[in-house]
Scaffold this motif. Structure first.
Motif, PDB file in Angstrom:
ATOM      1  N   ALA A 190       0.869  -1.199   0.000  1.00 13.16           N
ATOM      2  CA  ALA A 190       0.000   0.000   0.000  1.00 13.16           C
ATOM      3  C   ALA A 190       0.893   1.232   0.000  1.00 13.16           C
ATOM      4  CB  ALA A 190      -0.854  -0.034   1.264  1.00 13.16           C
ATOM      5  N   GLY A 191       0.618   2.107  -0.967  1.00 15.55           N
ATOM      6  CA  GLY A 191       1.385   3.347  -0.971  1.00 15.55           C
ATOM      7  C   GLY A 191       2.760   3.172  -1.551  1.00 15.55           C
ATOM      8  N   GLN A 192       3.101   1.957  -1.944  1.00 18.02           N
ATOM      9  CA  GLN A 192       4.439   1.733  -2.492  1.00 18.02           C
ATOM     10  C   GLN A 192       4.533   2.352  -3.890  1.00 18.02           C
ATOM     11  OE1 GLN A 192       7.273   0.540  -1.203  1.00 18.02           O
ATOM     12  NE2 GLN A 192       7.876   1.483  -3.138  1.00 18.02           N
ATOM     13  N   VAL A 193       5.607   3.065  -4.147  1.00 19.61           N
ATOM     14  CA  VAL A 193       5.775   3.693  -5.445  1.00 19.61           C
ATOM     15  C   VAL A 193       6.778   2.889  -6.263  1.00 19.61           C
ATOM     16  CG1 VAL A 193       6.602   5.758  -6.630  1.00 19.61           C
ATOM     17  CG2 VAL A 193       5.252   5.969  -4.542  1.00 19.61           C
ATOM     18  N   PHE A 194       6.429   2.690  -7.564  1.00 17.09           N
ATOM     19  CA  PHE A 194       7.343   1.997  -8.472  1.00 17.09           C
ATOM     20  C   PHE A 194       7.999   3.028  -9.391  1.00 17.09           C
ATOM     21  CE2 PHE A 194       6.259  -2.270  -7.391  1.00 17.09           C
ATOM     22  CZ  PHE A 194       4.933  -2.211  -6.949  1.00 17.09           C
ATOM     23  N   ALA A 239      11.382   8.074 -17.782  1.00 13.98           N
ATOM     24  CA  ALA A 239      11.524   7.799 -16.338  1.00 13.98           C
ATOM     25  C   ALA A 239      10.204   8.204 -15.713  1.00 13.98           C
ATOM     26  CB  ALA A 239      12.675   8.592 -15.744  1.00 13.98           C
ATOM     27  N   GLN A 240       9.485   7.199 -15.183  1.00  4.67           N
ATOM     28  CA  GLN A 240       8.151   7.530 -14.664  1.00  4.67           C
ATOM     29  C   GLN A 240       7.923   6.744 -13.388  1.00  4.67           C
ATOM     30  OE1 GLN A 240       4.988   7.417 -17.565  1.00  4.67           O
ATOM     31  NE2 GLN A 240       3.586   6.470 -16.112  1.00  4.67           N
ATOM     32  N   SER A 241       7.277   7.383 -12.437  1.00  2.00           N
ATOM     33  CA  SER A 241       6.956   6.620 -11.217  1.00  2.00           C
ATOM     34  C   SER A 241       5.440   6.473 -11.128  1.00  2.00           C
ATOM     35  CB  SER A 241       7.485   7.361  -9.985  1.00  2.00           C
ATOM     36  OG  SER A 241       6.892   8.641  -9.936  1.00  2.00           O
ATOM     37  N   PHE A 242       4.998   5.392 -10.568  1.00  7.12           N
ATOM     38  CA  PHE A 242       3.539   5.183 -10.432  1.00  7.12           C
ATOM     39  C   PHE A 242       3.314   4.376  -9.162  1.00  7.12           C
ATOM     40  CE2 PHE A 242       5.506   2.043 -13.146  1.00  7.12           C
ATOM     41  CZ  PHE A 242       5.010   0.833 -12.713  1.00  7.12           C
ATOM     42  N   ALA A 243       2.119   4.649  -8.557  1.00 10.41           N
ATOM     43  CA  ALA A 243       1.843   3.973  -7.297  1.00 10.41           C
ATOM     44  C   ALA A 243       0.924   2.785  -7.518  1.00 10.41           C
ATOM     45  CB  ALA A 243       1.166   4.952  -6.327  1.00 10.41           C
ATOM     46  N   ILE A 254      11.697  -1.880 -14.020  1.00  7.46           N
ATOM     47  CA  ILE A 254      10.665  -1.445 -13.075  1.00  7.46           C
ATOM     48  C   ILE A 254      11.179  -1.807 -11.683  1.00  7.46           C
ATOM     49  CG2 ILE A 254       8.291  -1.691 -12.280  1.00  7.46           C
ATOM     50  CD1 ILE A 254       7.456  -2.433 -15.080  1.00  7.46           C
ATOM     51  N   ALA A 255      11.325  -0.806 -10.840  1.00  4.15           N
ATOM     52  CA  ALA A 255      11.924  -1.049  -9.520  1.00  4.15           C
ATOM     53  C   ALA A 255      11.022  -0.464  -8.446  1.00  4.15           C
ATOM     54  CB  ALA A 255      13.287  -0.385  -9.464  1.00  4.15           C
ATOM     55  N   VAL A 256      11.192  -1.008  -7.261  1.00  2.00           N
ATOM     56  CA  VAL A 256      10.497  -0.436  -6.104  1.00  2.00           C
ATOM     57  C   VAL A 256      11.294   0.802  -5.741  1.00  2.00           C
ATOM     58  CG1 VAL A 256       9.875  -0.809  -3.711  1.00  2.00           C
ATOM     59  CG2 VAL A 256       9.744  -2.697  -5.333  1.00  2.00           C
ATOM     60  N   ASP A 257      10.558   1.885  -5.571  1.00  2.00           N
ATOM     61  CA  ASP A 257      11.230   3.175  -5.452  1.00  2.00           C
ATOM     62  C   ASP A 257      12.027   3.253  -4.149  1.00  2.00           C
ATOM     63  OD1 ASP A 257      12.049   5.664  -5.811  1.00  2.00           O
ATOM     64  OD2 ASP A 257      10.177   6.640  -5.202  1.00  2.00           O
ATOM     65  N   GLY A 258      13.311   3.171  -4.217  1.00  2.00           N
ATOM     66  CA  GLY A 258      14.175   3.578  -3.108  1.00  2.00           C
ATOM     67  C   GLY A 258      14.242   2.637  -1.937  1.00  2.00           C
ATOM     68  N   GLY A 270       6.408 -11.205  10.623  1.00  2.00           N
ATOM     69  CA  GLY A 270       7.531 -12.130  10.304  1.00  2.00           C
ATOM     70  C   GLY A 270       7.431 -12.502   8.828  1.00  2.00           C
ATOM     71  N   GLY A 271       8.436 -13.105   8.321  1.00  2.00           N
ATOM     72  CA  GLY A 271       8.425 -13.441   6.873  1.00  2.00           C
ATOM     73  C   GLY A 271       8.695 -12.168   6.087  1.00  2.00           C
ATOM     74  N   LEU A 272       8.571 -12.239   4.781  1.00  2.00           N
ATOM     75  CA  LEU A 272       8.985 -11.106   3.907  1.00  2.00           C
ATOM     76  C   LEU A 272       7.816 -10.661   3.051  1.00  2.00           C
ATOM     77  CD1 LEU A 272      12.492 -12.339   2.669  1.00  2.00           C
ATOM     78  CD2 LEU A 272      11.975 -10.509   4.323  1.00  2.00           C
ATOM     79  N   TRP A 273       7.686  -9.309   2.975  1.00  2.00           N
ATOM     80  CA  TRP A 273       6.729  -8.804   1.987  1.00  2.00           C
ATOM     81  C   TRP A 273       7.474  -8.651   0.662  1.00  2.00           C
ATOM     82  CZ3 TRP A 273       4.250  -4.342   5.265  1.00  2.00           C
ATOM     83  CH2 TRP A 273       3.093  -4.835   5.899  1.00  2.00           C
ATOM     84  N   ASN A 274       6.895  -9.236  -0.375  1.00  2.00           N
ATOM     85  CA  ASN A 274       7.554  -9.054  -1.654  1.00  2.00           C
ATOM     86  C   ASN A 274       6.895  -7.868  -2.338  1.00  2.00           C
ATOM     87  OD1 ASN A 274       8.519  -8.966  -4.157  1.00  2.00           O
ATOM     88  ND2 ASN A 274       7.877 -11.034  -4.769  1.00  2.00           N
ATOM     89  N   LEU A 275       7.539  -6.720  -2.204  1.00  2.00           N
ATOM     90  CA  LEU A 275       6.902  -5.513  -2.754  1.00  2.00           C
ATOM     91  C   LEU A 275       6.822  -5.553  -4.264  1.00  2.00           C
ATOM     92  CD1 LEU A 275       8.508  -2.759  -0.494  1.00  2.00           C
ATOM     93  CD2 LEU A 275       6.244  -3.779  -0.356  1.00  2.00           C
ATOM     94  N   CYS A 276       7.586  -6.485  -4.850  1.00  2.00           N
ATOM     95  CA  CYS A 276       7.564  -6.555  -6.316  1.00  2.00           C
ATOM     96  C   CYS A 276       6.403  -7.387  -6.835  1.00  2.00           C
ATOM     97  CB  CYS A 276       8.870  -7.172  -6.827  1.00  2.00           C
ATOM     98  SG  CYS A 276      10.279  -6.082  -6.655  1.00  2.00           S
ATOM     99  N   SER A 277       5.599  -7.963  -5.930  1.00  2.00           N
ATOM    100  CA  SER A 277       4.623  -8.956  -6.425  1.00  2.00           C
ATOM    101  C   SER A 277       3.633  -8.317  -7.390  1.00  2.00           C
ATOM    102  CB  SER A 277       3.868  -9.574  -5.250  1.00  2.00           C
ATOM    103  OG  SER A 277       3.277  -8.534  -4.503  1.00  2.00           O
TER     104      SER A 277
END
Lengths: 113, 227
Positions: free
Chosen positions: B114-118, B145-149, B179-183, B193-200
């Protein structure tokens, strides 16, 4: 498919129906759409005197007059397309791309002398 | 081919009879334009009203590039070479528009991100990939170069000027899409616990295609006459 069904029973210069079927020429595996289209063609007489609905040029009026005076020496004017429409064809090219191409002057709408 | 068939193909501007190997689905944009032009036919069939550019040929070229798996940095969700084969364009055709479409299978707004910018970047590739080499040299000044949420189903980019360069086969080296997770690092520890894969969200990537509009002046005489 070429068949002769005059739109109005008359031998005057008019569009005649001609349906071009792409499968008839074996193109159905690369043409997506349309499967064919009504191209029509012009056929008919340009007799003297030329009436207004025969879309005639001034020269055609002159030629029919001469033809009426000297039928053996000067033929009647020709019956040719004077208004045509474009068509679009969707097809696959050799690189499997889908191509939409527009072609002008593919349908005879009106004929004239 | 019979002489008649050859003549007919030539009159349609085709050097040979196409023999497609795979029948890709018709892109909706082409089907819509085709249907709209069926009745009544357009006044000027040498202009594409939908894009307001001159043109009587519209092609959708499929991307032939491959994914690049470097694994680093982890914030990089997707890295892919994009390559479009321009050999289909005939000599004398004038390219008037090229629009890149990057498609995802659905609008994705992943709760965990949520709120993650790519960050999306497109780079001009500087060399063709050599077999077995993982490095892909590219111009580090991005073309786009473009960012999108929110991952939209489709992202469109105008690449007309870049694509004009690709008419020369030696200059058609394709693009590198990132395409990358911003920053941040692509994997974050979740509160449970465990990992959120923000790239999913980016997993919804489907494909890329290039819509190219071109004008064949030879087949647009009427236009020329008007002009």
């Amino acid at each position: 498919n070429s068949y002769y069904t005059p739109i109005t029973p008359s031998n005057l210069c008019k569009p005649r129906r001609l349906y071009i079927s792409f499968s008839d020429v074996g193109w159905e595996n690369w043409i997506i759409a349309p499967q064919g289209y009504m191209a029509n063609y012009c056929l008919g007489e340009c007799p003297f005197p030329l009436t207004a609905e025969l879309n005639s040029t001034n020269h055609a009026i002159l030629q029919t007059m001469v033809h009426s005076l000297d039928p053996e020496g000067t033929p009647q004017p020709c019956c040719v397309p004077v208004r045509l429409s474009p068509i679009s064809i969707l097809y696959y090219d050799n690189n499997d791309n889908v191509v939409l191409r527009h072609y002008e002057d593919m349908v005879v709408d009106e004929c004239g002398c | 081919l019979s002489p008649q068939e050859s003549m007919l193909l030539k009159s349609l501007g085709l050097a040979t009879k196409p023999s497609p190997r795979s029948l890709a689905p018709v892109p909706p944009v082409l089907w819509r334009i085709f249907q709209k032009r069926a009745v009544p036919p357009p006044e000027d069939s040498c202009r594409v009203e939908e894009f307001n550019v001159p043109g009587n040929i519209i092609r959708v070229l499929a991307d032939q590039g491959r994914f690049i798996h470097r694994g680093e940095p982890r914030s990089l969700c997707l890295e892919k070479r994009l390559y479009f084969n321009f050999s289909a364009l005939e000599e004398g055709e004038q390219l008037t528009m090229a629009q890149l479409e990057i498609k995802f299978s659905h609008n994705a707004y992943h709760a965990s991100s949520a709120g993650q910018v790519f960050e999306l970047n497109l780079y001009r590739a500087l060399q063709m990939p050599l077999r077995g080499m993982s490095s892909h040299m590219y111009n580090h000044r991005p073309l786009v170069a473009q960012s999108f949420a929110r991952v939209h189903k489709s992202l469109l980019f105008n690449l007309t000027e870049v694509a004009k360069d690709w008419r020369a086969p030696s200059r058609n080296l394709g693009l590198i899409l990132e395409i990358a997770v911003d920053g941040v690092d692509g994997m974050l520890a979740s509160p449970a616990g465990g990992l959120w894969n923000l790239c999913s969200s980016i997993d919804a990537f489907v494909d890329a295609s290039l819509l190219v509009v071109s004008l064949n002046p030879q087949q647009c005489k009427a236009t020329r006459k008007k002009r």
